[in-house]
Design an enzyme around this catalytic site. Structure first.
Site, PDB file in Angstrom:
ATOM      1  N   SER A 130      -2.084  -1.938   4.694  1.00 15.19           N
ATOM      2  CA  SER A 130      -2.384  -3.268   4.093  1.00 15.19           C
ATOM      3  C   SER A 130      -3.665  -3.829   4.668  1.00 15.19           C
ATOM      4  CB  SER A 130      -1.407  -4.326   4.319  1.00 15.19           C
ATOM      5  OG  SER A 130      -0.018  -3.765   3.691  1.00 15.19           O
TER       6      SER A 130
HETATM    7  N1  SAH Z   1       3.437  -2.076   5.450  1.00 14.06           N
HETATM    8  C1  SAH Z   1       2.566  -0.872   5.367  1.00 14.06           C
HETATM    9  C2  SAH Z   1       1.965  -0.743   4.000  1.00 14.06           C
HETATM   10  C3  SAH Z   1       2.287   0.496   3.507  1.00 14.06           C
HETATM   11  S1  SAH Z   1       1.794   0.894   1.725  1.00 14.06           S
HETATM   12  C4  SAH Z   1       1.498  -0.826   6.332  1.00 14.06           C
HETATM   13  O1  SAH Z   1       0.806  -1.879   6.734  1.00 14.06           O
HETATM   14  O2  SAH Z   1       0.954   0.187   6.602  1.00 14.06           O
HETATM   15  C5  SAH Z   1       3.458   0.524   0.939  1.00 14.06           C
HETATM   16  C6  SAH Z   1       4.537   1.483   1.738  1.00 14.06           C
HETATM   17  O3  SAH Z   1       5.858   1.095   0.894  1.00 14.06           O
HETATM   18  C7  SAH Z   1       4.568   2.815   1.380  1.00 14.06           C
HETATM   19  O4  SAH Z   1       4.612   3.616   2.547  1.00 14.06           O
HETATM   20  C8  SAH Z   1       5.545   3.308   0.547  1.00 14.06           C
HETATM   21  O5  SAH Z   1       6.052   4.751   0.831  1.00 14.06           O
HETATM   22  C9  SAH Z   1       6.617   2.507   0.835  1.00 14.06           C
HETATM   23  N2  SAH Z   1       7.474   2.201  -0.448  1.00 14.06           N
HETATM   24  C10 SAH Z   1       7.381   2.168  -1.635  1.00 14.06           C
HETATM   25  N3  SAH Z   1       8.533   1.750  -2.613  1.00 14.06           N
HETATM   26  C11 SAH Z   1       9.570   1.855  -1.417  1.00 14.06           C
HETATM   27  C12 SAH Z   1      10.921   1.489  -1.494  1.00 14.06           C
HETATM   28  N4  SAH Z   1      11.596   1.459  -2.584  1.00 14.06           N
HETATM   29  N5  SAH Z   1      11.453   1.605  -0.418  1.00 14.06           N
HETATM   30  C13 SAH Z   1      10.929   1.644   0.903  1.00 14.06           C
HETATM   31  N6  SAH Z   1       9.650   1.915   0.982  1.00 14.06           N
HETATM   32  C14 SAH Z   1       8.895   1.873  -0.111  1.00 14.06           C
END
Ligand code: SAH
Length: 223
Positions: A72
């Site tokens: 993010s």
């Molecule tokens: N907080 C993270 C953001 C990663 S992007 C960072 O700062 O790096 C969003 C993430 O949400 C991805 O890794 C994706 O695989 C995860 N995601 C999407 N749907 C999800 C779900 N239903 N349960 C758990 N993770 C999920």
């Protein structure tokens, strides 16, 4: 160097200037809480991106982390985290849905007692777990699961942060909030998502919009 969160506190000299520039920008983007700014300062974002993106770690943008996912944007991590603390709230137990790189997880873990974080992609959860352990965090519980229904065994939470965009405010997550707890979640289709903060008030949920954002979608199932 001894392991510990202090390890994350020592940026390579080369990135120190870029890091200071990013920090200086954040208040204009609405991140003003001193303890949140201090946490963003302390956690070295370069530790959460692949070698190839390290030189861009202190740009205020999302960056690829593989598997079609992104780390993010720092300002958005700041806004989401800050929303949990606004008005003097002191969340102790926070759930994050979407571990990804573990960057938001680390920022939360620097500020609260215990973080629970759930990821649906196995390679990402494993990498984040190793990374955060190496950085010395001991207050994070990792779950490999579909987090769209939250993580019921450890509920209730004082705060829930969803780092992927939901179609609507997930009711199952609201139910896992403690009274007075807050859910911070991007809601809407790609191109028109709004970051919402929903507080579980005495007479029902109260929501407000924090910002216009761009997140990968919240999916179901695990892989
Ligand atoms: N907080 C993270 C953001 C990663 S992007 C960072 O700062 O790096 C969003 C993430 O949400 C991805 O890794 C994706 O695989 C995860 N995601 C999407 N749907 C999800 C779900 N239903 N349960 C758990 N993770 C999920």
């Amino acid at each position: 160097m001894s392991p510990g969160t202090r390890a994350a506190a020592r940026p390579a000299d080369a990135s120190a200037a870029a890091r200071r520039r990013l920090l200086a920008q954040l208040p204009q983007q609405g991140v003003t809480d001193p303890q949140v700014l201090a946490a963003l300062d302390r956690i070295a974002r370069e530790q959460f991106v692949d070698e190839a993106f390290r030189s861009r770690a202190y740009e205020n943008t999302a960056l690829p982390i593989g598997h079609a996912q992104t780390i993010s944007q720092p300002a958005v991590v700041g806004l989401m985290t800050q929303a949990l603390f606004e008005g003097g709230a002191r969340p102790r137990r926070v759930l994050e849905i979407g571990t990804g790189s573990g960057y938001q997880t680390a920022v939360l873990a620097a500020l609260v007692e215990t973080v629970f974080t759930v990821e649906r992609l196995r390679p990402l959860t494993e990498l984040a777990r190793q990374r955060l352990q190496r950085l010395g965090f001991r207050n994070i519980h990792f779950g490999y699961a579909d987090g769209s229904l939250g993580w019921a065994p450890y509920a209730p939470y004082d705060g829930i942060v969803v780092t992927a965009a939901a179609r609507e405010i997930p009711q199952s997550l609201l139910e896992q909030l403690a009274p007075g707890g807050r859910l911070v979640v991007p809601v809407g289709p790609a191109g028109s998502q709004l970051l919402q903060c929903v507080e579980r008030g005495p007479s029902g949920p109260v929501s407000r919009t924090l910002a216009s954002v761009s997140f990968v979608p919240l999916l179901t199932g695990k892989a």
